[in-house]
Scaffold this motif. Structure first.
Motif, PDB file in Angstrom:
ATOM      1  N   TYR A 339       0.829  -1.211   0.000  1.00 14.10           N
ATOM      2  CA  TYR A 339       0.000   0.000   0.000  1.00 14.10           C
ATOM      3  C   TYR A 339       0.864   1.262   0.000  1.00 14.10           C
ATOM      4  CZ  TYR A 339      -4.513  -2.333   0.660  1.00 14.10           C
ATOM      5  OH  TYR A 339      -5.646  -3.060   0.485  1.00 14.10           O
ATOM      6  N   CYS A 340       1.973   1.243   0.747  1.00 18.79           N
ATOM      7  CA  CYS A 340       2.849   2.420   0.783  1.00 18.79           C
ATOM      8  C   CYS A 340       3.468   2.687  -0.593  1.00 18.79           C
ATOM      9  CB  CYS A 340       3.954   2.220   1.827  1.00 18.79           C
ATOM     10  SG  CYS A 340       3.373   2.281   3.532  1.00 18.79           S
ATOM     11  N   ASP A 344      -1.297   4.471  -1.272  1.00 21.60           N
ATOM     12  CA  ASP A 344      -2.653   4.357  -0.726  1.00 21.60           C
ATOM     13  C   ASP A 344      -2.542   4.150   0.787  1.00 21.60           C
ATOM     14  OD1 ASP A 344      -5.294   3.967  -0.204  1.00 21.60           O
ATOM     15  OD2 ASP A 344      -5.610   2.405  -1.711  1.00 21.60           O
ATOM     16  N   PHE A 345      -2.216   5.233   1.508  1.00 15.43           N
ATOM     17  CA  PHE A 345      -1.976   5.122   2.955  1.00 15.43           C
ATOM     18  C   PHE A 345      -3.276   4.941   3.736  1.00 15.43           C
ATOM     19  CE2 PHE A 345       1.472   7.678   1.159  1.00 15.43           C
ATOM     20  CZ  PHE A 345       2.540   6.867   1.503  1.00 15.43           C
ATOM     21  N   LYS A 346      -4.375   5.378   3.164  1.00 17.22           N
ATOM     22  CA  LYS A 346      -5.660   5.233   3.865  1.00 17.22           C
ATOM     23  C   LYS A 346      -6.024   3.765   4.005  1.00 17.22           C
ATOM     24  CE  LYS A 346     -10.485   6.767   3.697  1.00 17.22           C
ATOM     25  NZ  LYS A 346     -11.478   7.569   2.948  1.00 17.22           N
ATOM     26  N   ARG A 347      -5.884   2.969   2.933  1.00 10.24           N
ATOM     27  CA  ARG A 347      -6.204   1.545   3.001  1.00 10.24           C
ATOM     28  C   ARG A 347      -5.142   0.769   3.775  1.00 10.24           C
ATOM     29  NH1 ARG A 347      -7.387  -0.329  -2.985  1.00 10.24           N
ATOM     30  NH2 ARG A 347      -7.901  -2.272  -1.921  1.00 10.24           N
ATOM     31  N   ALA A 349      -3.788   1.955   6.534  1.00  3.29           N
ATOM     32  CA  ALA A 349      -3.858   2.345   7.944  1.00  3.29           C
ATOM     33  C   ALA A 349      -4.277   1.197   8.873  1.00  3.29           C
ATOM     34  CB  ALA A 349      -4.797   3.538   8.108  1.00  3.29           C
ATOM     35  N   GLN A 353      -2.119  -0.172  12.093  1.00  7.72           N
ATOM     36  CA  GLN A 353      -2.618  -0.224  13.470  1.00  7.72           C
ATOM     37  C   GLN A 353      -2.442  -1.619  14.068  1.00  7.72           C
ATOM     38  OE1 GLN A 353      -3.724   2.413  15.330  1.00  7.72           O
ATOM     39  NE2 GLN A 353      -3.555   0.875  16.946  1.00  7.72           N
ATOM     40  N   TYR A 379       5.444   3.578   6.487  1.00 14.85           N
ATOM     41  CA  TYR A 379       4.093   4.146   6.553  1.00 14.85           C
ATOM     42  C   TYR A 379       4.119   5.553   7.137  1.00 14.85           C
ATOM     43  CZ  TYR A 379      -0.696   4.833   8.237  1.00 14.85           C
ATOM     44  OH  TYR A 379      -1.933   5.352   8.512  1.00 14.85           O
ATOM     45  N   ILE A 383       2.938   9.260   5.542  1.00 19.01           N
ATOM     46  CA  ILE A 383       1.865  10.149   6.022  1.00 19.01           C
ATOM     47  C   ILE A 383       2.444  11.356   6.768  1.00 19.01           C
ATOM     48  CG2 ILE A 383       0.221   8.253   6.176  1.00 19.01           C
ATOM     49  CD1 ILE A 383       0.666   8.203   9.197  1.00 19.01           C
TER      50      ILE A 383
END
Length: 763
Positions: A339-340, A344-347, A349, A353, A379, A383
């Motif tokens: 994703y990084c 696409d950092f939102k997906r 996240a 976590q 990540y 962001i």
């Protein structure tokens, strides 16, 4: 690089089997159990039979009952005959039974009883066997229990060695080397594994694929790619020779693929992973399939295909979700990295976590923290949470310094450099960049030393004519290849080779002179010849110096002529082309070659064959570029060039950057009249700044091209890195391209120097 399939496969299939235990048929066992006074041979048979039932796959009640009867009979008989040795052996067998039944507290007590007896009566082999049993009561879940396990393995290996039990010693060292990697202490692991390998070879053991495989993994962790690949291929060759088709072969292919990734041979890595995957699917080995999915995803990421990597990983996550914490870490880390890479950092996240939650529950020395921190730092940099990224990267660096992992250290320094740069901590960023380069260079230090040694021997044995022939052959090869992306690199390598050749030739002549002087001193009766020989040597030396000067000029002249030939060939080829893109590519290649050709022309025309007068060079380069464009009368040039002299290693990248920037400005910047400013000025102690600015239309808002935007942009970024400098592009009232780099000539500028433009304007 991750330690995949390390413990799981080593403990189930990779370990070379110890000597088979004696086992008796059930009818004979019944007779032994009923015998009132069994002798030593009977007790040994009972003990070995009990051990064989314990070691059967699975946990069957009938097996444990039979083993317990054997242990009870050995204990009763030992007490009756007063044998402390067999009393201890019965306790050792009880320990194995209870451990297999997961009654760890009681089983450990029996093992400690056996240890006390064997220590008291100095039964070394039995004591070493007990140490091996005690190891299984200390799983490597934390550093304390791991160290206890390692201590028992070390003591057992020493005892087996003292008794000359080489097979048991080799197997113990094998396990010890595997568990050293959990500290992690890869250097010690490699050392112990090599000792184990030597013993196995001495005993003519054929099934060595497991130890070769583990040695390859250790070398890979240490950044020793050559030996890692050597041992991995030996492991595969051995496995094929003995017909191994078990999960061990899956492990071998998997580790071979990881080594190919380290040496950046992605196609071979994918082939190895696919072969491992076929075996895992055939054996229905879900943990192996999960790990291989992660490694295939990693290969796709190395190929800059994060979407393909994500597809493989998400399929594995859906149909074969990881169960163990370690496999979850590896899966989540790979998905978050994909994703990084996609931005696409939102997906990503939720995965970040989950890794954060797992991090809080892990021990500080857990080996899997490397993957957790690597993914989280990527990540948080993405962001823009630079403080958190810096904090985690510092933890990574501390761990890398502790375990001596150069690859991990280089990665940590790279993260710290990026975080410091983003937070404008330039001093710390520079220091971390320096540390990164040192660690990165150290990874290949051994290979470089070997290559330099080979070159020294080669050049010392060659004559001057052979050296000239080699250089001409290299120049012809460079001309034939004619690939712009590799051309500059090969020219630099060729120049370095010629310098080394000249130094070695001078050194060789110096040695000849010393030997001649020594011989002349020993021959007192030939004093008259001594003076004559000295004069001949002086004359020869002067001739060599003249030849050297001529040789350097001739080389530069030939390079310049060959570049002109290539440019003529490109012009000839252009006459037969109708494709506009091909014509533009040829035209741009011609400009780049002319930029390099001017440098070599200056070198052979100048008395100083090492440095280029950048003022004269840039003036002539601009004149050539203006001649190549029509309707150029609307563009004026403002040149502000300091009296700077650069060597070839810096003037070639500067010339190519000027070529790219000026031609782009002349082609795209102006719709009417305009001005292009070219500046090369000192900006501090030992630094120069090159600036190309225009007052044209500039780039559209938020569309400043990146390094991957075009070949020209990629080339300028690559050349700036070659200068160990930084490139910045701004679009405001036109486009400004700035490159700052360290100035290698020992000159000091007090103030910037402005030079009047002496380039003819076409008005």
């Amino acid at each position: 690089m991750n330690r995949l399939l390390m413990l799981f496969y080593c403990m189930t299939s990779c370990l070379i089997p110890c000597m088979a235990q004696d086992k008796v048929p059930p009818s004979v066992l019944q007779q032994l159990l009923k015998k009132e006074r069994p002798d030593t041979t009977d007790l040994r048979k009972l003990f070995n039979t009990g051990v064989s039932y314990v070691n059967r796959p699975g946990i069957e009640r009938g097996d444990m009952d039979t083993a317990s009867m054997c242990a009870a009979k050995v204990l009763t008989s030992a007490v009756n005959i007063g044998s402390h040795l067999w009393e201890g052996q019965s306790y050792l067998l009880y320990s194995k039974i209870l451990r297999e039944q997961n009654d760890l507290a009681k089983g450990k007590d029996y093992a400690l009883k056996a240890e006390a007896i064997f220590k008291q009566y100095k039964q070394k082999e039995a004591l070493a066997d007990t140490y091996m049993e005690l190891c299984d009561y200390y799983p490597p879940v934390d550093i304390e229990r791991l160290n206890i396990r390692l201590k028992y393995y070390r003591e057992a290996a020493v005892l087996y060695g003292e008794l000359g039990l080489k097979l048991k010693q080799a197997n113990t060292l094998y396990r010890l080397g595997d568990y050293y990697s959990f500290l992690p202490d890869y250097n010690e692991a490699k050392k112990v594994l090599l000792q184990s390998l030597a013993l196995f070879k001495e005993l003519h053991v054929e099934e060595l694929q497991g130890i070769y495989n583990l040695l390859g993994a250790m070398c890979n962790q240490l950044g020793d790619s050559d030996n890692a690949l050597k041992y991995a291929l030996l492991s595969l060759k051995t496995a094929q020779a003995v017909g191994d088709s078990s999960t061990q072969l899956c492990t071998i292919y998997n580790r071979l693929g990881m080594i190919y990734i380290r040496v950046v041979d992605i196609p071979k890595a994918m082939q190895s992973f696919q072969k491992a995957q076929e075996i895992a699917i055939r054996l229905k080995d879900t943990p192996a399939m999960q790990i291989l999915a992660r490694n295939i995803g990693q290969a796709y990421q190395k190929m800059d295909k994060p979407a393909e990597a994500l597809k493989v990983l998400k399929h594995e996550e859906r149909y074969y979700p990881p169960k163990s914490p370690e496999n979850k870490i590896l899966m989540f880390e790979s998905i978050l990295n994909a994703y990084c890479l996609m931005g696409d950092f939102k997906r990503g996240a939720p995965y970040a976590q989950q890794l954060e939650d797992m991090r809080r529950t892990m021990y500080p020395d857990d080996a899997y923290l490397e993957y957790v921190y690597t993914a989280l730092v990527n990540y948080y940099l993405g962001i823009h949470q630079y403080n958190t990224a810096h904090q985690y990267a510092q933890v990574m660096l501390t761990a890398a310094s502790k375990n001596g992992n150069l690859s991990f250290r280089a990665k940590s320094c790279s993260f710290l450099y990026r975080a410091d740069s983003a937070m404008a901590n330039y001093k710390e960023a520079f220091e971390h960049l320096r540390m990164y380069k040192l660690a990165n260079d150290s990874l290949f230090n051994i290979a470089k030393v070997q290559k330099v040694g080979y070159l020294q021997v080669q050049f010392e044995t060659e004559q001057k004519d052979q050296a000239l022939t080699l250089k001409e052959r290299n120049i012809e090869l460079l001309t034939q290849e004619a690939q712009a992306a590799r051309f500059t690199r090969n020219v630099i390598i060729g120049g370095a080779g010629m310098l080394i050749a000249l130094l070695l030739l001078g050194y060789n002549r110096y040695q000849l002179k010393l030997r001649s002087n020594l011989q002349l001193k020993q021959q007192q009766d030939e004093i008259n010849r001594k003076n004559q020989s000295l004069e001949e040597l002086i004359t020869s030396q002067n001739k060599l110096l003249d030849e050297k000067e001529w040789l350097v000029k001739e080389i530069h002249h030939r390079v310049k002529n060959n570049l002109q030939i290539v440019m003529s060939l490109l012009n000839t080829q252009a006459a037969f082309l109708d494709d506009k893109d091909a014509l533009n590519a040829i035209r741009e290649s011609r400009y780049r070659m002319q930029a390099i050709s001017l440098i070599h022309q200056k070198l052979y025309q100048s008395d100083n064959m090492a440095l280029i007068d950048m003022n004269m060079y840039i003036n002539e380069l601009v004149i050539f570029l203006k001649d190549g464009f029509s309707d150029i009368n609307r563009i004026k040039f403002d040149l502000q060039i300091a009296p700077v002299r650069l060597d070839v290693s810096q003037s070639v990248p500067v010339g190519l950057i000027l070529n790219e920037a000026i031609t782009n400005a002349m082609k795209y910047a102006f719709t009417g009249d305009g001005t292009i400013i070219v500046s090369l000025q000192p900006t501090g102690a030992g630094y120069l700044t090159l600036m190309i600015a225009d007052n044209g239309k500039g780039f559209p808002e938020d569309e400043i091209p990146t390094q991957r935007g075009s070949m020209g942009m990629m080339l300028m970024h690559t050349l700036a890195e070659q200068l160990d400098g930084s490139l910045h592009i701004q679009s405001r009232d036109g486009v400004t391209i700035t490159v700052s780099f360290r100035y290698q000539e020992k000159e000091i500028f007090d103030t910037p120097v402005a030079v009047e433009d002496n380039v003819t304007d076409y008005v």
